[in-house]
Design a protein around this motif. Structure first.
Motif, mmCIF file in Angstrom:
data_model
loop_
_atom_site.group_PDB
_atom_site.id
_atom_site.type_symbol
_atom_site.label_atom_id
_atom_site.label_comp_id
_atom_site.label_asym_id
_atom_site.label_seq_id
_atom_site.Cartn_x
_atom_site.Cartn_y
_atom_site.Cartn_z
ATOM 1 N N VAL B 121 0.843 -1.185 0.000
ATOM 2 C CA VAL B 121 0.000 0.000 0.000
ATOM 3 C C VAL B 121 0.882 1.240 0.000
ATOM 4 C CG1 VAL B 121 -1.683 1.270 1.339
ATOM 5 C CG2 VAL B 121 -1.830 -1.193 1.216
ATOM 6 N N LEU B 133 -2.003 0.955 10.126
ATOM 7 C CA LEU B 133 -2.765 -0.187 9.636
ATOM 8 C C LEU B 133 -2.102 -1.491 10.041
ATOM 9 C CD1 LEU B 133 -5.185 -0.909 7.983
ATOM 10 C CD2 LEU B 133 -3.784 -0.854 5.950
ATOM 11 N N VAL B 140 -5.382 -7.260 15.882
ATOM 12 C CA VAL B 140 -6.514 -8.120 15.568
ATOM 13 C C VAL B 140 -6.054 -9.570 15.454
ATOM 14 C CG1 VAL B 140 -8.188 -8.685 13.784
ATOM 15 C CG2 VAL B 140 -7.870 -6.329 14.449
ATOM 16 N N PHE B 160 -11.108 -12.294 22.543
ATOM 17 C CA PHE B 160 -12.080 -11.643 21.676
ATOM 18 C C PHE B 160 -12.088 -10.148 21.905
ATOM 19 C CE2 PHE B 160 -15.521 -11.150 18.997
ATOM 20 C CZ PHE B 160 -16.519 -10.443 19.606
ATOM 21 N N LEU B 163 -9.215 -8.616 20.257
ATOM 22 C CA LEU B 163 -9.499 -8.462 18.827
ATOM 23 C C LEU B 163 -10.292 -7.186 18.598
ATOM 24 C CD1 LEU B 163 -10.521 -11.450 16.676
ATOM 25 C CD2 LEU B 163 -11.709 -9.354 16.338
ATOM 26 N N LEU B 167 -9.754 -3.606 16.402
ATOM 27 C CA LEU B 167 -10.714 -2.998 15.483
ATOM 28 C C LEU B 167 -10.929 -1.524 15.810
ATOM 29 C CD1 LEU B 167 -13.393 -5.796 15.292
ATOM 30 C CD2 LEU B 167 -11.748 -5.161 13.564
ATOM 31 N N ALA B 170 -8.025 0.493 14.650
ATOM 32 C CA ALA B 170 -8.099 0.788 13.218
ATOM 33 C C ALA B 170 -9.116 1.881 12.948
ATOM 34 C CB ALA B 170 -8.464 -0.470 12.442
ATOM 35 N N MET B 177 -13.622 8.872 9.938
ATOM 36 C CA MET B 177 -14.656 7.841 9.867
ATOM 37 C C MET B 177 -15.842 8.257 10.727
ATOM 38 S SD MET B 177 -13.971 3.871 10.153
ATOM 39 C CE MET B 177 -14.834 2.898 8.996
ATOM 40 N N GLY C 174 -16.239 -9.519 13.506
ATOM 41 C CA GLY C 174 -15.129 -8.617 13.774
ATOM 42 C C GLY C 174 -14.240 -8.464 12.547
ATOM 43 N N LEU C 175 -13.937 -9.594 11.897
ATOM 44 C CA LEU C 175 -13.116 -9.523 10.690
ATOM 45 C C LEU C 175 -13.848 -8.766 9.584
ATOM 46 C CD1 LEU C 175 -11.641 -13.103 10.709
ATOM 47 C CD2 LEU C 175 -10.533 -10.998 11.365
ATOM 48 N N LEU C 177 -15.859 -6.335 10.042
ATOM 49 C CA LEU C 177 -15.730 -4.913 10.366
ATOM 50 C C LEU C 177 -14.386 -4.384 9.914
ATOM 51 C CD1 LEU C 177 -16.734 -2.341 11.682
ATOM 52 C CD2 LEU C 177 -15.723 -3.104 13.810
ATOM 53 N N PHE C 178 -13.352 -5.184 10.126
ATOM 54 C CA PHE C 178 -12.029 -4.749 9.675
ATOM 55 C C PHE C 178 -12.039 -4.533 8.171
ATOM 56 C CE2 PHE C 178 -7.875 -3.825 10.890
ATOM 57 C CZ PHE C 178 -7.005 -4.258 9.918
ATOM 58 N N THR C 180 -14.613 -3.731 6.425
ATOM 59 C CA THR C 180 -15.388 -2.519 6.175
ATOM 60 C C THR C 180 -14.525 -1.273 6.366
ATOM 61 O OG1 THR C 180 -17.284 -3.700 7.093
ATOM 62 C CG2 THR C 180 -17.533 -1.347 6.758
ATOM 63 N N ILE C 181 -13.730 -1.281 7.434
ATOM 64 C CA ILE C 181 -12.846 -0.137 7.690
ATOM 65 C C ILE C 181 -11.844 0.017 6.552
ATOM 66 C CG2 ILE C 181 -11.085 0.783 9.232
ATOM 67 C CD1 ILE C 181 -12.474 -0.536 11.528
ATOM 68 N N LEU C 182 -11.309 -1.112 6.073
ATOM 69 C CA LEU C 182 -10.347 -1.042 4.974
ATOM 70 C C LEU C 182 -10.996 -0.476 3.712
ATOM 71 C CD1 LEU C 182 -8.379 -4.357 5.425
ATOM 72 C CD2 LEU C 182 -7.517 -2.054 5.681
ATOM 73 N N LEU C 214 -5.552 -2.166 -1.126
ATOM 74 C CA LEU C 214 -6.437 -2.077 0.027
ATOM 75 C C LEU C 214 -7.741 -2.815 -0.224
ATOM 76 C CD1 LEU C 214 -6.154 1.507 1.508
ATOM 77 C CD2 LEU C 214 -5.662 -0.651 2.603
ATOM 78 N N LEU C 217 -7.189 -6.584 0.175
ATOM 79 C CA LEU C 217 -7.100 -6.938 1.586
ATOM 80 C C LEU C 217 -8.474 -6.888 2.229
ATOM 81 C CD1 LEU C 217 -4.644 -7.646 3.229
ATOM 82 C CD2 LEU C 217 -4.455 -5.286 3.917
ATOM 83 N N PHE C 221 -10.873 -9.987 4.028
ATOM 84 C CA PHE C 221 -11.452 -9.931 5.373
ATOM 85 C C PHE C 221 -12.972 -10.034 5.319
ATOM 86 C CE2 PHE C 221 -8.438 -9.440 8.673
ATOM 87 C CZ PHE C 221 -7.303 -8.913 8.105
#
Lengths: 320, 223, 496
Positions: B121, B133, B140, B160, B163, B167, B170, B177, C174-175, C177-178, C180-182, C214, C217, C221
């Motif tokens: 990236v 990132l 995570v 959990f 994890l 998130l 991020a 956001m 959770g993954l 969501l990650f 989604t953020i990406l 991006l 990736l 996820f």
């Protein structure tokens, strides 16, 4: 102050200061444990006393046993003499190198271990084997720290690293933080402090470093004790110098008059850093218990992994 | 929102690295109370990260996220878990599927993997620097590793939550956001906590231990 | 920015009714004490929701940053509210009989009805959400509402199932969501900060400018995250237990609706990444996961001893086929996938309706103990036979039509892939038919009459939804209305 003079000052400074630092650590620990404790100058008296006494050597000892204290002390003294403490303008600075530093400390450790095994006692062998196990993990960790520092500054010489950092070449780096954590863990292991080894223990089965020097007395013991104290000073100089280099004199050729003042400031800064680090060490040792031997691998493995992470992170930040 | 200086980013990365170190520390601990305290520290570092991001991005809503992380995850959740452990009399050592040494090595491998994934990236084109990132992804993945290598339900729950910390890290590091995501994350923590609590009681009622290996005797697949 | 985001629909907007009624009735049902009234309130709310969704077909509101309606999600909204309605009717009858058998207390029932409507709300919100974050919240909330319902009976197996469901789906979410953020990170340099970079309708137009790395990736996820919720192998291990352990109406909506919603979310992201030429093509990944789900499930079908688990694996199998179809891409395969989604929803929920009554009558869920249904309960038995034959893919039912379309489109484009596909379908067919034969024909087994005097009304109510669904599936197999076909075709085009 010219380079030669600065070097001579440094050589005597580290030896003169080391017992005071050790004494200060013991004093703070005593206070925290609710005792008054001996004065910080006590180690000087201890060394003097030992030097007056006769050195008793076992029948089964070889020349290794007699030579080891001298070799150990010399190696550590040399290492301490070339690490910048109050100024970077030292005569032997170009010969100094982080990897050479690791090698010198390794040499000292090797001879100590040989001496421990030389007399043939059980405790000596036990101490030697434990020391070597610790070394097998601590040395790579220290090398990883050196790698990350070298990658950041482009050189392995501590003098130039410090000059680079002072010159603003690196800001607040994640890798520096990780390297600092790793170096602290390695320093604890190398110097035999809690939680790796209790320097004040009298229980032989818990000893690591002390077990190797059990047989020594008189001037030999003075040299071994002295080597341990100088090693502690060395690591404090390393940590304080690389990760908090402010105050250190980086003399420029033109302004020779201001140089002396800068070096005074550097000296004061160095003393202050040692004082702070010694106090922190004492507090840390009081808070934590010694860990069991089978957990050494976890602890030092953690140091190694931290060093590894410090190196890896350089590639994702724009520093490399 | 103006441009953010390099040193501000570096500070953010340093705090993120503290979150990551706490993630490693979670894998390292052998005692349950130490795990819970380390998790509290991680949440604290996360709150600091969110607060710092709120400051440098000039985004006041992130202060709310920082406050939520501080109050919920650094205080209420560890306290509640400590209380649950006492109340249910759960065995206090951490049972692991792999030895701690190998777990740490796997953790470093995962961090290396995150960095590798993030390297292509390009630096300028994103709202989040590569480093942030990589840090968030590492946290995570470490949380995921913790969930996989632990038997006890309490430590799985902590994994959990770790994890989720990644998130949130991020999310706060991403410039601009909207709040929706942050509220949702906080909301899920709340509900998750409630559910976990109920589950602990239910599992405790039915079985004598929270060791999930016992739970697996009934694997529906064999029917 | 906040005002933009939270613009709520007005009273003339059907979306308000579709979302507001379930939410409101969830709250209302939480405090309503009498469970009999609650069942009817449940049905009434579902009716209103369904009617509003029908209104949506004519009157599409303009997209906002929060909600939007396009061709793809409008039919899914109608389908979801329809199956929600029929399941509510079935639930009314089913719950009556459970209460008489004293398996559920009043508090449990209040909770159950309230969560049912809340669940419908979350699913409808997920389908209509424009903001990817809101979509994520809804899918997460849908998981949470159903987790507690899966453990409603409080047996050891139910708790284990709910725990597994919760943990695995939460990790998946959770993954996701990650991911989604990406996606937001990829969108932000192109579209600026704030809600714009999370609005799907705005992103799809600019997706070709996003950073491909991006996006890659992010998609991985999202695939792992939402794919867990779809039940794709190897992330499926929560599904059989969760679908089998809760009350049957919950199993019906889980299998029939929630899997669709998760797949919908996955497809929205697939559309985003397909719009970018430099990013990876999502097709092969979807094909691979679809095929592995199909095979894994088809083999597992042979050894199932529990009737609800059997059909849970069947759900995995069908979601695998649907994913495979969408992975193939192209107008015909996409059309087949859409048709299959619909048919599967109707058929699978119908099957669970039948299974619910069967297990209540027989007092057991074990296949070995259920025998001779067509003799002992003719209406139920034959309905069950038709439903199982439908899900196994026999003509002239709709499922056969969609499976046939998938196989032919695959054969036309990638003949080698058609072989494992057909093989998997045949394996599943064999397993289901052999099980069906054991259960439906032969000497009747014992019948538990512990359901007191369940009125004839409730018996009829229990069976009506099943027959209604089967009728629809039969009609769809024989004749698809022209509007429906053109509608599916336009959606197939959007899907790319």
């Amino acid at each position: 102050m010219s380079a030669v003079l600065a070097q001579i000052v440094q050589i005597f400074l580290v030896v003169a200061l080391a017992p005071l630092i050790t004494g200060w650590v013991r004093k703070v620990k005593s206070r925290l444990q609710g005792r008054i404790g001996a004065s910080p100058l006590q180690p000087y008296r201890d060394i003097y006393r030992l030097l007056q006494k006769e050195a008793v050597v076992a029948h089964s000892a070889s020349w290794v046993f007699r030579a080891a204290p001298y070799v150990t002390f010399s190696a550590v003294w040399l290492a301490a003499a070339v690490i910048p403490t109050f100024t970077t303008n030292l005569l032997l600075a170009p010969a100094a190198d982080l990897i050479a530093l690791v090698a010198l400390l390794g040499l000292a450790r090797f001879w100590t271990a040989l001496a421990g095994m030389d007399v043939g006692t059980a405790f000596g062998g036990m101490g030697a084997s434990r020391e070597m196990m610790i070394a097998s993990l601590a040395e790579p960790a220290m090398l990883m720290v050196s790698f990350s520092l070298s990658l950041i500054s482009g050189t392995t010489s501590p003098t130039q690293i410090i000059a680079f950092i002072l010159g603003g070449g690196v800001g607040i780096e994640v890798s520096m933080g990780l390297a600092l954590a790793a170096l602290i863990m390695v320093a604890i292991a190398e110097n035999g402090r809690i939680p790796i080894d209790n320097p004040a223990t009298h229980l032989e089965l818990t000893m690591v470093h002390e077990a190797m020097v059990l047989e020594y007395s008189g001037r030999h013991l003075a040299l071994m004790e002295g080597a341990a104290m100088v090693r502690l000073t060395l690591f404090m100089a390393l940590i304080g110098g690389i990760f908090a280099p402010w105050g250190m004199a980086v003399p420029s050729p033109e302004m020779s008059g201001a140089n002396v003042l800068a070096e005074m400031v550097g000296l004061a800064a160095f003393l202050a850093k040692c004082f702070v680090l010694a106090t922190a060490l004492a507090v840390f040792e009081t808070m934590i218990a010694k860990m069991r031997v089978f957990r050494y691998a976890d602890f030092l493995g953690g140091a190694l992994l931290l060093g590894l992470l410090a190196t890896i992170f350089l590639y994702v930040s724009e520093a490399v | 929102m103006g441009a953010i200086s390099q040193s501000s980013y570096e500070m953010a990365h340093l705090i993120g690295a503290a979150v990551l170190m706490a993630g490693f520390q979670l894998l390292y601990q052998r005692r349950l109370s130490a795990v819970l305290n380390t998790f509290a520290f991680q949440a604290l570092a996360l709150a600091a990260a969110a607060g710092w991001q709120a400051h440098i991005q000039n985004a006041p809503h992130l202060y709310i996220t920082a406050g939520l992380a501080l109050v919920f995850k650094a205080m209420i959740v560890p306290f509640a878990l400590h209380w649950l452990v006492e109340r249910l009399g759960i065995h206090k050592t951490v049972e692991t599927a792999m030895s701690i040494g190998w777990t740490m090595i796997a953790g470093v491998a995962l961090v290396g993997l995150s960095i590798l994934l993030v390297l292509p990236v390009t630096a300028n084109a994103t709202a989040l620097t590569r480093e942030s990132l990589a840090l968030a992804m590492s946290v995570v993945l470490l949380g995921l590793l913790m969930m996989i290598t632990r038997h006890n339900a309490v430590t799985q729950v902590v994994g959990f939550m770790a994890l989720e910390n990644g998130l949130i890290l991020a999310a706060v590091s991403a410039k601009g956001m909207p709040l929706v995501v942050e509220i949702s994350i906080a909301f899920s923590v709340l509900v998750a906590m409630t559910l976990f609590g109920i589950f602990f009681f239910r599992i405790r009622e039915r079985f004598d231990t929270l060791d999930l290996q016992n739970l697996d005797t009934f694997r529906g697949d064999r029917q | 920015m906040m005002a933009h985001l939270f613009q709520l629909p007005g009273f003339d907007n059907p979306l308000l009714w579709i979302l507001g009624v379930p939410l409101g009735s969830a709250g209302f049902l939480a405090v309503l004490k009498d469970w009999r009234v609650a069942t009817w309130v449940n049905v009434a709310a579902a009716v209103i929701t369904f009617v509003s969704s029908l209104l949506l077909l004519d009157n599409r509101p303009a997209p906002t940053r929060l909600l939007f309606i396009d061709d793809f999600n409008v039919y899914l909204v109608v389908l979801t509210s329809f199956v929600g309605l029929t399941t509510a009717v079935f639930s009314a009858a089913y719950i009556a009989r459970e209460t008489e058998a004293a398996r559920l207390s009043d508090l449990h029932l209040r909770f159950y009805h309230s969560m049912y409507q809340a669940f419908l709300f979350t699913m409808l919100l997920a389908l209509t959400a424009n903001n990817t974050g809101v979509m994520w919240v809804s899918v997460e909330a849908a998981t949470l509402t159903t987790v507690l319902m899966v453990s409603l009976y409080r047996t050891r197996e139910a708790i284990e199932a709910a725990w597994k469901y919760f943990i695995l789906c939460s990790v998946g979410i959770g993954l996701a969501l990650f991911g989604t953020i990406l996606v937001y990170l990829a969108a932000q340099p192109v579209m600026g900060d704030g809600a714009d970079a999370m609005a799907w309708t705005l992103m799809i137009g600019r997706a070709h400018d996003f950073q491909p790395d991006l996006l890659n990736l992010a998609f991985v996820f999202v695939l792992v995250g939402y794919g867990t919720k779809v039940g794709l192998a190897p992330l499926h291990s929560w599904l059989p237990d969760a679908h089998a352990e809760g009350p049957t109406p919950i199993s019906a909506v889980l299998s029939g609706l929630l899997l669709n919603v998760a797949l919908y979310a996955l497809l929205r992201f697939k559309m985003l990444i397909s719009a970018n030429g430099h990013a990876l093509t999502p097709g092969p990944l979807l094909i691979m996961m679809g095929l592995s789900s199909l095979f894994m499930a088809a083999f597992m079908l042979y050894r199932r001893g529990d009737i609800k688990r059997l059909f849970a694996y069947s759900s995995i199998e069908h979601m695998g086929v649907i994913t495979f179809a969408f992975g193939m891409g192209g107008p015909l395969a996409n059309f087949a996938g859409l048709l299959h989604m619909t048919m599967h929803s109707l058929t699978k929920s119908g099957i669970f309706f039948a299974v619910g009554i069967i297990s209540q009558n027989a007092g057991t869920k074990r296949i070995a103990d259920i025998r001779g249904l067509t003799s002992s309960h003719p209406v139920l038995g034959w309905g069950f036979v038709i439903a199982v034959l439908a899900i196994a893919g026999l003509p002239p039912m709709g499922v056969f039509m969609s499976e046939f379309l998938v196989v032919t489109s695959t054969f036309a484009r990638q003949p080698l892939l058609a072989i494992p596909l057909a093989l998997g379908l045949l394996l599943a067919f064999g397993a289901l038919v052999s099980r069906l034969q054991m259960m439906a024909f032969g000497e009747p087994g014992k019948v538990i009459s512990g359901h007191g005097d369940a009125s004839t009304l409730s018996s009829i109510l229990a069976l009506t939804p099943l027959w209604v669904h089967m009728l629809l599936v039969l009609v769809a197999g024989l004749y698809l209305p022209r509007e429906l076909v053109s509608w599916f075709q336009s959606v197939a085009r959007i899907l790319g």
